[in-house]
Design an enzyme around this catalytic site. Structure first.
Site, PDB file in Angstrom:
ATOM      1  CG  HIS A   1      -2.164   1.009   1.347  1.00  0.00           C
ATOM      2  ND1 HIS A   1      -2.145   2.059   1.010  1.00  0.00           N
ATOM      3  CD2 HIS A   1      -3.255   0.980   0.886  1.00  0.00           C
ATOM      4  CE1 HIS A   1      -2.867   3.133   1.227  1.00  0.00           C
ATOM      5  NE2 HIS A   1      -4.552   1.492   0.881  1.00  0.00           N
TER       6      HIS A   1
ATOM      7  CD  GLU B   1      -3.358   1.418  -2.510  1.00  0.00           C
ATOM      8  OE1 GLU B   1      -3.691   0.559  -1.817  1.00  0.00           O
ATOM      9  OE2 GLU B   1      -3.565   2.622  -2.663  1.00  0.00           O
TER      10      GLU B   1
HETATM   11  O1  TA6 Z   1      -6.284   1.468  -1.010  1.00  0.00           O
HETATM   12  C1  TA6 Z   1      -6.801   2.004  -1.061  1.00  0.00           C
HETATM   13  C2  TA6 Z   1      -7.674   1.710   0.372  1.00  0.00           C
HETATM   14  O2  TA6 Z   1      -9.066   0.423   0.496  1.00  0.00           O
HETATM   15  C3  TA6 Z   1      -9.491   2.977   0.066  1.00  0.00           C
HETATM   16  O3  TA6 Z   1     -10.112   2.189   0.322  1.00  0.00           O
HETATM   17  C4  TA6 Z   1      -8.910   3.752   1.809  1.00  0.00           C
HETATM   18  O4  TA6 Z   1      -9.931   3.013   2.653  1.00  0.00           O
HETATM   19  C5  TA6 Z   1      -7.691   3.233   1.989  1.00  0.00           C
HETATM   20  O5  TA6 Z   1      -7.368   2.053   1.187  1.00  0.00           O
HETATM   21  C6  TA6 Z   1      -6.487   3.764   3.423  1.00  0.00           C
HETATM   22  O6  TA6 Z   1      -7.117   2.461   4.523  1.00  0.00           O
HETATM   23  P1  TA6 Z   1      -7.030   2.491   5.611  1.00  0.00           P
HETATM   24  O7  TA6 Z   1      -7.853   1.115   5.858  1.00  0.00           O
HETATM   25  O8  TA6 Z   1      -4.943   2.396   5.253  1.00  0.00           O
HETATM   26  O9  TA6 Z   1      -7.306   3.200   6.060  1.00  0.00           O
END
Ligand code: TA6
Length: 308
Positions: free
Chosen positions: A177, A283
């Protein structure tokens, strides 16, 4: 790519420093820092094996929110959190925390295990013994993870090896991520995804990407599925130069996320709220479907981020 189980016997070092002609590896109680003699560096928290800094050319390349918790109290808002064994709502359906348990668990440092003369590789390990009992119950499989972070002069690689230590198959998802630091999220262009079908989580629709250059103009949350491995994803700056290029190995999906102003307001540890302008998440992962890993087998996926 699935390879038969590899047996590992890597000594787990204590705190201290290891120096070599390439640079140094410094282990403290909560993080590992790698510095190359050419000036590049990374920092990785043992918590979540989260890369929280990548410096090259005297500049920080990763975004970390000023509101990020770096004390192990919650997932880091920034850097490169590791999503495993499930992504997003799939975590909830397994009764796991959002994005699974890897990014909120304390990993073991497995030492430096560089395989190339031009880079330094540090490894981290996680197995069922590292995760809290309640999370183990939610995803009760005998697994082993080895997470490698590899720093080169112009590159950063993250590689995950998933081992099924049991005899029964299990399913998993994985995602790096990565929060890339940019000067102006509305001025960049994201290239390499034209023609790919994506799940638009903001519009709740599936669409085909028609743009050669994807622009961030509002909250953007998309899962591009089955992106051919040869299609690299490029983040271009306002002047058209490539800032970051993301190559995937054995990872078929690309997630693009920027909360923009509306989304940032809703995220408590996203600070300052205007900082959505200084980041974009591109990501690399496998989150559109589930990987089934047979008992005794090993899976490996990697992202290779290169700088212009
Ligand atoms: O990777 C994108 C995502 O899944 C978004 O939907 C948003 O939720 C982001 O990740 C951040 O997620 P987090 O759990 O780190 O707040």
């Amino acid at each position: 790519m699935v390879i038969k189980k590899a047996s590992l016997s890597i000594p787990v070092p204590s705190a201290g420093s290891v120096r070599s002609a390439k640079g140094s590896v410094d282990l403290s109680s909560d993080k590992v820092k790698v510095s190359l003699v050419t000036g590049e560096s990374i920092e990785v928290l043992l918590y979540g094996a989260t890369v929280t800094s990548w410096k090259a050319g005297g500049e920080e390349k990763l975004f970390v929110s000023e509101g990020a918790k770096l004390d192990g109290s919650k997932a880091v808002r920034g850097g490169i959190p590791l999503v495993f064994p499930a992504f997003g709502p799939n975590s909830a359906s397994l009764n796991l925390p959002q994005h699974g348990f890897a990014r909120i668990s304390k990993w073991d440092f497995l030492g430096e295990n560089s395989e190339e003369s031009s880079s330094v590789q540090i490894d981290f390990g996680l197995s069922a013994k590292n995760i809290p009992e309640e999370l183990k119950k939610a995803w009760d499989h005998p697994f082993g993870l080895i997470y490698s972070v590899i720093l080169g002069q112009k590159s950063l690689q993250t590689k995950l090896v998933v081992q099924n230590e049991g005899t029964e198959a299990f399913d998993f998802q994985v995602l790096f991520h990565t929060y890339f630091k940019v000067d102006d999220a509305e001025a960049i262009a994201i290239k390499g995804l034209q023609g790919i079908t994506y799940n638009d989580k903001v519009a709740s629709s599936k669409q085909e990407e028609t743009a050669d250059a994807i622009k961030i103009t509002s909250e953007t949350d998309r899962v591009y599925a089955k992106v051919p491995e040869e299609k690299e994803t490029v983040i271009e700056g306002a002047d058209g130069t490539a800032l970051y290029t993301v190559k995937r190995v054995n990872l078929e999906d690309v997630v693009v996320w920027n909360p923009h102003s509306s989304g940032a307001e809703k995220i408590g540890d996203f600070e300052p709220k205007s900082a959505w302008k200084n980041m974009v998440c591109v990501e690399a992962g496998s989150v559109g479907e589930w990987h089934t890993l047979e008992g005794g087998s090993v899976w490996e996926g990697r992202q290779i981020i290169t700088l212009a």
